[in-house]
Design a protein around this motif. Structure first.
Motif, short mmCIF file in Angstrom:
data_model
loop_
_atom_site.label_atom_id
_atom_site.label_comp_id
_atom_site.label_asym_id
_atom_site.label_seq_id
_atom_site.Cartn_x
_atom_site.Cartn_y
_atom_site.Cartn_z
N HIS A 250 0.61 -0.94 0.10
CA HIS A 250 0.15 0.20 0.24
C HIS A 250 0.84 1.45 -0.21
O HIS A 250 0.43 2.02 -0.43
N THR A 251 1.62 0.76 0.38
CA THR A 251 2.98 2.45 0.52
C THR A 251 3.17 2.78 -1.39
O THR A 251 3.53 3.70 -1.35
N LEU A 252 3.24 1.82 -1.60
CA LEU A 252 3.77 2.31 -3.32
C LEU A 252 2.32 2.77 -3.60
O LEU A 252 2.35 3.33 -4.59
N ARG A 253 1.12 2.68 -3.55
CA ARG A 253 -0.04 2.69 -3.80
C ARG A 253 -0.34 4.46 -3.34
O ARG A 253 -0.98 5.14 -3.47
N HIS A 254 0.44 4.80 -2.01
CA HIS A 254 0.11 6.23 -2.14
C HIS A 254 1.13 7.06 -2.26
O HIS A 254 0.98 7.87 -2.81
N SER A 255 2.66 6.33 -2.62
CA SER A 255 3.54 6.46 -3.22
C SER A 255 2.83 7.59 -4.52
O SER A 255 3.10 8.71 -5.22
N TYR A 256 2.21 6.33 -5.30
CA TYR A 256 2.30 6.48 -6.91
C TYR A 256 1.07 7.94 -6.47
O TYR A 256 1.12 8.50 -7.82
N ALA A 257 -0.20 7.73 -5.76
CA ALA A 257 -1.21 9.35 -5.12
C ALA A 257 -0.43 10.52 -5.29
O ALA A 257 -0.53 11.43 -6.35
N THR A 258 0.06 10.64 -4.54
CA THR A 258 1.31 11.07 -3.75
C THR A 258 1.80 11.61 -5.04
O THR A 258 2.30 13.02 -5.35
N HIS A 259 2.69 11.42 -5.68
CA HIS A 259 3.85 11.68 -6.92
C HIS A 259 2.52 12.34 -8.08
O HIS A 259 3.83 13.01 -8.38
N LEU A 260 1.35 11.80 -8.40
CA LEU A 260 0.39 12.39 -9.45
C LEU A 260 0.44 13.81 -9.16
O LEU A 260 0.50 14.69 -9.64
N LEU A 261 -0.05 13.96 -7.78
CA LEU A 261 -0.62 14.81 -7.11
C LEU A 261 0.71 16.16 -7.61
O LEU A 261 0.35 17.33 -7.83
N ASP A 262 1.76 15.95 -6.50
CA ASP A 262 3.06 16.50 -6.54
C ASP A 262 2.89 16.91 -8.20
O ASP A 262 3.72 18.25 -8.34
N GLY A 263 2.85 16.23 -9.37
CA GLY A 263 3.25 16.71 -10.47
C GLY A 263 2.06 17.18 -11.38
O GLY A 263 2.71 17.01 -12.13
N GLY A 264 1.21 17.67 -9.94
CA GLY A 264 0.19 18.67 -11.19
C GLY A 264 -0.89 18.19 -11.09
O GLY A 264 -1.74 18.63 -12.09
N ALA A 265 -1.36 16.47 -10.95
CA ALA A 265 -2.73 15.90 -11.74
C ALA A 265 -3.58 16.50 -10.86
O ALA A 265 -4.09 16.42 -9.82
N ASP A 266 -4.64 16.27 -11.60
CA ASP A 266 -6.16 16.48 -11.49
C ASP A 266 -6.54 15.39 -9.96
O ASP A 266 -6.64 14.48 -10.47
N ILE A 267 -7.17 15.98 -9.09
CA ILE A 267 -7.85 15.46 -7.78
C ILE A 267 -8.66 14.23 -8.56
O ILE A 267 -8.57 12.75 -8.04
N ARG A 268 -9.49 14.76 -9.47
CA ARG A 268 -10.54 14.36 -9.97
C ARG A 268 -9.58 12.40 -10.93
O ARG A 268 -10.40 11.62 -10.97
N ALA A 269 -9.24 13.10 -11.48
CA ALA A 269 -7.95 12.53 -12.25
C ALA A 269 -7.34 10.95 -11.26
O ALA A 269 -7.74 9.60 -11.28
N VAL A 270 -7.07 11.91 -10.75
CA VAL A 270 -6.35 10.84 -9.85
C VAL A 270 -7.43 10.02 -8.49
O VAL A 270 -7.33 8.79 -8.75
N GLN A 271 -8.39 10.44 -8.50
CA GLN A 271 -9.49 9.38 -7.34
C GLN A 271 -9.89 8.70 -8.88
O GLN A 271 -9.96 7.08 -8.12
N GLU A 272 -10.02 8.75 -10.04
CA GLU A 272 -10.54 7.34 -10.78
C GLU A 272 -9.58 6.65 -10.91
O GLU A 272 -9.53 5.38 -11.24
N LEU A 273 -8.29 6.99 -11.07
CA LEU A 273 -7.07 6.22 -11.08
C LEU A 273 -7.10 5.32 -10.13
O LEU A 273 -7.18 4.33 -10.29
N LEU A 274 -7.13 6.06 -9.06
CA LEU A 274 -7.77 4.78 -7.93
C LEU A 274 -8.26 3.76 -7.46
O LEU A 274 -8.94 2.94 -6.64
N GLY A 275 -9.31 4.32 -8.11
CA GLY A 275 -10.95 3.98 -7.90
C GLY A 275 -11.56 3.28 -6.87
O GLY A 275 -12.19 3.07 -6.09
N HIS A 276 -11.65 4.93 -6.13
CA HIS A 276 -12.23 5.32 -4.94
C HIS A 276 -13.35 6.04 -5.80
O HIS A 276 -13.94 7.02 -6.57
N THR A 277 -14.22 5.41 -4.89
CA THR A 277 -15.89 6.02 -4.96
C THR A 277 -15.91 7.61 -4.75
O THR A 277 -16.53 7.88 -5.68
N SER A 278 -15.91 7.50 -3.70
CA SER A 278 -15.85 9.57 -3.16
C SER A 278 -14.50 10.04 -3.83
O SER A 278 -13.46 9.30 -2.87
#
Length: 306
Positions: A250-278
């Motif tokens: 799960h550390t790699l999943r957290h790192s994936y999300a954090t690095h995407l946002l650090d790189g300027g990714a839109d939070i809605r896009a990250v939500q879809e990539l992670l499969g979060h319902t909300s």
């Protein structure tokens, strides 16, 4: 209404979660463990009937979880909150289905815990981890590299990775279809590094592991790599890389999300990539990036400190 026994109702509730709610096997087992401890405690108190359980009974159980009882060590606030959540679901179900006249937790406020920020490792630490995975000869280093590139390259949950089949991959398009919680699927991109690592594994390593079905990641005996096996892979590779012992898949999943946002990714896009319902679930990662920005500001701005 016939007096219902709590043990029988708990069994019906677990069947309800599995059959009607479609909860995963791992989720059901987690609920079973939590409810088994609750039933053990109730038995020690001489309580068997559902309607004999009052708010005071549940509060006494919560207090015993906190201080420890019957050979069970004291639990953290987070573990207590998880167990109370399982009990809340059980009693809500019992009342709704007519097994109980009341719900002892209907007026109890939810347990609010301090927000725990997800742990992530740096980009350099990810690189060190992946480099360590390549060490050695034979098919296993190729498999381990493909697995870790897959986890970091997709943000997949560990269960999503070990249940992935070859047919779920589209390496030409650089994408994979993941099956998440509740059987929901999503298609996410695979980066070039992950595609190359998986191709190398499929061509040069997987055939030598004598695969018995179409599952992507194999163990040494040819069967599907298990969750525990994937954890062992990461633990071994992290140790060789000189990284913290508490790194998990799960550390790699957290790192994936954090690095995407650090790189300027839109939070809605990250939500879809992670499969979060909300998106609320995803927003915890924005707290991580804000903390990092605060550190940069504190060390870089001429008037950040006196």
């Amino acid at each position: 209404m016939t007096e219902a026994r709590i043990g029988r109702v708990a069994g019906i509730y677990l069947d309800h979660l599995a059959v009607e709610k479609g909860r995963s096997k791992n989720t059901i087992e987690a609920y079973r463990r939590d409810l088994d401890r609750y039933l053990e405690w109730l038995t020690a108190q001489g309580i068997e009937a559902v309607d004999a359980i009052t708010p005071d009974v549940v509060e006494a159980y919560r207090a015993d979880l906190t201080r420890g009882w019957g050979g069970h060590p004291p639990l953290s606030a987070a573990s207590v909150a998880r167990m109370v959540s399982a009990i809340r679901g059980l009693h809500k179900f019992a009342h709704a289905e007519g097994h109980a006249g009341t719900d002892p937790l209907i007026d109890a406020p939810p347990v609010n815990l301090p927000t725990r920020l997800p742990k992530a490792i740096t980009v350099d630490e990810v690189a060190a981890l992946l480099e360590a995975a390549r060490f050695g000869d034979g098919p296993i280093p190729l498999r381990d590299t493909a697995l870790l590139e897959f986890l970091y390259g997709t943000g997949a949950r560990i269960t999503e990775a070990v249940t992935c089949a070859i047919d779920d991959l589209d390496l030409t398009a650089g994408a994979v279809t993941l099956t998440g919680k509740g059987g929901k699927t999503r298609t996410v991109p695979l980066g070039n590094y992950a595609v190359e690592a998986i191709e190398a594994y499929l061509v040069r390593a997987r055939p030598g592991l004598n695969p018995t079905d179409a599952g992507l990641f194999r163990n040494k005996r040819g069967g599907r790599l298990s969750r525990q096996g994937a954890w062992a892979v990461l633990k071994d590779v992290a140790e060789r890389a000189g990284l913290s012992a508490d790194i998990s898949p799960h550390t790699l999943r957290h790192s994936y999300a954090t690095h995407l946002l650090d790189g300027g990714a839109d939070i809605r896009a990250v939500q879809e990539l992670l499969g979060h319902t909300s998106v609320v679930t995803t927003q915890v990662y924005t707290l991580v990036t804000v903390d990092r920005l605060r550190e940069v500001y504190a060390t870089s701005h001429p008037r950040a400190r006196r």
